[in-house]
Design an enzyme around this catalytic site. Sequence first.
Site, PDB file in Angstrom:
ATOM      1  CG  ASP A  66      18.214   9.699 -19.718  1.00  0.00           C
ATOM      2  OD1 ASP A  66      18.047   8.354 -21.119  1.00  0.00           O
ATOM      3  OD2 ASP A  66      19.215   9.715 -18.694  1.00  0.00           O
ATOM      4  CG  ASN A 132      26.359  14.375 -10.593  1.00  0.00           C
ATOM      5  OD1 ASN A 132      25.218  12.763 -11.032  1.00  0.00           O
ATOM      6  ND2 ASN A 132      25.793  15.159 -11.331  1.00  0.00           N
ATOM      7  CG  HIS A 134      23.046  11.764 -13.317  1.00  0.00           C
ATOM      8  ND1 HIS A 134      24.076  11.980 -13.432  1.00  0.00           N
ATOM      9  CD2 HIS A 134      23.094  10.557 -13.953  1.00  0.00           C
ATOM     10  CE1 HIS A 134      24.668  11.674 -14.889  1.00  0.00           C
ATOM     11  NE2 HIS A 134      24.294  11.050 -15.130  1.00  0.00           N
ATOM     12  CD  GLU A 139      22.580  16.207 -13.622  1.00  0.00           C
ATOM     13  OE1 GLU A 139      23.395  15.451 -12.337  1.00  0.00           O
ATOM     14  OE2 GLU A 139      22.894  16.696 -14.767  1.00  0.00           O
TER      15      GLU A 139
HETATM   16  C1  GLP Z   1      24.315   9.519 -19.014  1.00  0.00           C
HETATM   17  C2  GLP Z   1      22.776   8.734 -18.527  1.00  0.00           C
HETATM   18  C3  GLP Z   1      22.120   7.773 -17.771  1.00  0.00           C
HETATM   19  C4  GLP Z   1      23.606   7.090 -17.676  1.00  0.00           C
HETATM   20  C5  GLP Z   1      24.591   8.278 -16.928  1.00  0.00           C
HETATM   21  C6  GLP Z   1      25.845   7.112 -17.268  1.00  0.00           C
HETATM   22  O1  GLP Z   1      24.629  10.686 -18.223  1.00  0.00           O
HETATM   23  N1  GLP Z   1      21.397   9.413 -18.279  1.00  0.00           N
HETATM   24  O2  GLP Z   1      21.469   7.099 -17.561  1.00  0.00           O
HETATM   25  O3  GLP Z   1      24.236   6.354 -16.511  1.00  0.00           O
HETATM   26  O4  GLP Z   1      25.092   8.522 -18.075  1.00  0.00           O
HETATM   27  O5  GLP Z   1      26.621   6.811 -18.011  1.00  0.00           O
HETATM   28  P1  GLP Z   1      28.080   6.166 -18.546  1.00  0.00           P
HETATM   29  O6  GLP Z   1      27.874   4.410 -18.579  1.00  0.00           O
HETATM   30  O7  GLP Z   1      28.693   6.003 -20.087  1.00  0.00           O
HETATM   31  O8  GLP Z   1      28.876   5.983 -17.190  1.00  0.00           O
END
Ligand code: GLP
Length: 234
Positions: A66, A132, A134, A139
Amino acid sequence: MEKCKFIQVQSPEEGAEQFYQLLKEELENDRLQVLGLATGSTMIPVYKKLTESALDFSNVTTFNLDEYVGLTASSPNSYAYFMNDHLFSKKKFKDTNIPNGVAPDLDAECTRYERALQDAKLDIQLLGVGENGHIAFNEPGTPADSVTHVATLTDSTLGVNSQYFENDEKIPETALTMGIASILSAKKLVLLAFGEKKRPALMKVLEGKVDQDWTITYLLEHDDVIIITDLDLK
Ligand code: GLP
């Protein structure tokens, strides 16, 4: 029949080591040509481990999950910047792909990206998870048949992710993201989740039912999923 395999580790570093071993084995057995990558703080020890290793990725093409809409690779808050900083500037790959968040026609960019992804065929997709539940930026409520699309981020995600934003740049409210079907098209999925804030999402997987409001549970529909976590879920 779902086959999510949980591996419990003591620390994110040990989790990174597990992922490294898995990649090493896949590379040695010539099963890794196309690798899906993820961003977020969870991935920092993973990319540190990979860059410090002797693994050779020069025949591997990557696709990131993404990117924020409106951010270029020169913004320190973009995922392109994150990837260059943590991995691509230190390890040579055959080719790297990230959705272009500043494409003039975002829908056309999503179509282009999805086609490239399906032509290449992901061998392994690395995943983190949001608080949440995702995966990528899918989402709550994202349908199972979604492909790469423009997603509107929830207030929860905006709140959590904005803590990493630098230089007073405002977090974009939309992002380009692989969809659920894009992710599930990978042969193997490896999700990493560390820390208590990820417990509710992993508990949903353990409940064993697909719930559209916790998109991580779509992993239950795939038959080769490894979840590496430091949480004791028993
Ligand atoms: C973002 C990304 C996700 C990732 C999430 C968790 O929202 N789009 O792909 O899994 O962050 O981030 P973190 O690893 O900082 O908890």
